[in-house]
Design an enzyme around this catalytic site. Sequence first.
Site, PDB file in Angstrom:
ATOM      1  CB  SER A   1       1.128  31.019  42.819  1.00 29.49           C
ATOM      2  OG  SER A   1       0.630  30.313  41.696  1.00 29.49           O
TER       3      SER A   1
ATOM      4  CE1 TYR B   1       5.567  27.515  42.893  1.00 33.29           C
ATOM      5  CE2 TYR B   1       3.252  27.532  42.293  1.00 33.29           C
ATOM      6  CZ  TYR B   1       4.481  28.153  42.326  1.00 33.29           C
ATOM      7  OH  TYR B   1       4.624  29.417  41.795  1.00 33.29           O
TER       8      TYR B   1
HETATM    9  P1  NAD Z   1      12.937  32.348  38.570  1.00 36.75           P
HETATM   10  O1  NAD Z   1      13.397  30.930  38.516  1.00 36.75           O
HETATM   11  O2  NAD Z   1      13.074  33.202  37.354  1.00 36.75           O
HETATM   12  O3  NAD Z   1      13.636  33.108  39.776  1.00 36.75           O
HETATM   13  C1  NAD Z   1      13.726  32.527  41.055  1.00 36.75           C
HETATM   14  C2  NAD Z   1      14.943  33.092  41.765  1.00 36.75           C
HETATM   15  O4  NAD Z   1      14.939  32.537  43.098  1.00 36.75           O
HETATM   16  C3  NAD Z   1      16.284  32.715  41.101  1.00 36.75           C
HETATM   17  O5  NAD Z   1      17.091  33.873  40.966  1.00 36.75           O
HETATM   18  C4  NAD Z   1      16.893  31.725  42.094  1.00 36.75           C
HETATM   19  O6  NAD Z   1      18.325  31.768  42.127  1.00 36.75           O
HETATM   20  C5  NAD Z   1      16.287  32.198  43.407  1.00 36.75           C
HETATM   21  N1  NAD Z   1      16.284  31.147  44.431  1.00 36.75           N
HETATM   22  C6  NAD Z   1      15.940  29.847  44.297  1.00 36.75           C
HETATM   23  N2  NAD Z   1      16.120  29.202  45.451  1.00 36.75           N
HETATM   24  C7  NAD Z   1      16.588  30.114  46.348  1.00 36.75           C
HETATM   25  C8  NAD Z   1      16.967  30.049  47.713  1.00 36.75           C
HETATM   26  N3  NAD Z   1      16.919  28.905  48.419  1.00 36.75           N
HETATM   27  N4  NAD Z   1      17.396  31.186  48.308  1.00 36.75           N
HETATM   28  C9  NAD Z   1      17.468  32.353  47.624  1.00 36.75           C
HETATM   29  N5  NAD Z   1      17.135  32.469  46.317  1.00 36.75           N
HETATM   30  C10 NAD Z   1      16.702  31.354  45.693  1.00 36.75           C
HETATM   31  O7  NAD Z   1      11.401  32.250  39.044  1.00 36.75           O
HETATM   32  P2  NAD Z   1      10.186  33.285  38.974  1.00 36.75           P
HETATM   33  O8  NAD Z   1       9.205  32.740  38.005  1.00 36.75           O
HETATM   34  O9  NAD Z   1      10.640  34.687  38.858  1.00 36.75           O
HETATM   35  O10 NAD Z   1       9.543  33.029  40.419  1.00 36.75           O
HETATM   36  C11 NAD Z   1       9.636  33.962  41.479  1.00 36.75           C
HETATM   37  C12 NAD Z   1       8.480  33.706  42.434  1.00 36.75           C
HETATM   38  O11 NAD Z   1       7.244  33.892  41.742  1.00 36.75           O
HETATM   39  C13 NAD Z   1       8.429  32.284  43.006  1.00 36.75           C
HETATM   40  O12 NAD Z   1       8.049  32.322  44.368  1.00 36.75           O
HETATM   41  C14 NAD Z   1       7.343  31.625  42.193  1.00 36.75           C
HETATM   42  O13 NAD Z   1       6.730  30.565  42.865  1.00 36.75           O
HETATM   43  C15 NAD Z   1       6.401  32.796  41.989  1.00 36.75           C
HETATM   44  N6  NAD Z   1       5.477  32.654  40.876  1.00 36.75           N
HETATM   45  C16 NAD Z   1       5.938  32.469  39.603  1.00 36.75           C
HETATM   46  C17 NAD Z   1       5.036  32.340  38.584  1.00 36.75           C
HETATM   47  C18 NAD Z   1       5.475  32.129  37.169  1.00 36.75           C
HETATM   48  O14 NAD Z   1       4.607  31.770  36.351  1.00 36.75           O
HETATM   49  N7  NAD Z   1       6.723  32.342  36.822  1.00 36.75           N
HETATM   50  C19 NAD Z   1       3.654  32.402  38.845  1.00 36.75           C
HETATM   51  C20 NAD Z   1       3.233  32.593  40.144  1.00 36.75           C
HETATM   52  C21 NAD Z   1       4.144  32.732  41.150  1.00 36.75           C
END
Ligand code: NAD
Length: 259
Positions: free
Chosen positions: A141, A154
Amino acid sequence: MQLADKVAVITGAASGIGKDIAKVFIAEGAKVAIADLNLDAANATAAEFDPSGDRAIGVAMDVTREDQVDAGIETVAAKFGGIDILVSNAGIQIVAPVDQFKFDDWKKLLAIHLDGAFLTTRACLKHMYAGRGGSVIYMGSVHSKEASPLKAPYVTAKHGLIGLAKVVAKEGAKHNVRANVICPGFVRTPLVDKQIPEQAKELGISEDDVVRTVMLKETVDGEFTTVDDVARTALFLAAFPTNALTGQSIVVSHGWFMQ
Ligand code: NAD
């Protein structure tokens, strides 16, 4: 086809960023395991992107559980004949000030982001080292580089992934394994949609102000990063053919963070 016949495991791929990476990888010829806590959603994602069932499968996996990770990765390797790409993407967000952060929440967040990255890496490296090498991609991130209030575990976890990627890059090189980190800015997924009202409450400002003055203030154009922006970066890293690009972290954030 940049990933013809490559086998990829993507964790947390039933939603958000991971789901779009799965779509792009399948379109580029990869066989993809959609590993998620939510098996129904993982199976639905696999069926949506590959109705034949030949090139995408849903796998039940809590990335914090050693037994589930090891069993899930073995299932994928047996079905598709090896593993070439890991995208360690599963993640959650919990916001609160450090002085009020619940210890259980701290441990839960670190376990999903860091234990999950370690366990999936270890299970996949076994197959990459024994096979054709591979590419390990961690979902970091901007918070791998920068801090924000209310996000202590985080920010800690996302910084930690850069350390893990550098070690995997050094150890993996002789096995033709690369490791890199993608560092997205804010992307409108369920993870971010949940935070907007939570941050508005914690900071005592409106939801519009959270978006404008907290999330997008430092970007060059006031735009959210998109799932497609991140998926294209993942494709670039997954398809990159040599160890020239390893141990790196690439920020994709509309200029929010410049390094
Ligand atoms: P999201 O909530 O849309 O998807 C996350 C997925 O992870 C879900 O399908 C959930 O069921 C799964 N998950 C949660 N806990 C789990 C576990 N213990 N085992 C297996 N699966 C699990 O979130 P997203 O925004 O797509 O985030 C995905 C990644 O991107 C994360 O690591 C997040 O930190 C990172 N990220 C997101 C953003 C953002 O702005 N959305 C920015 C930077 C980084």
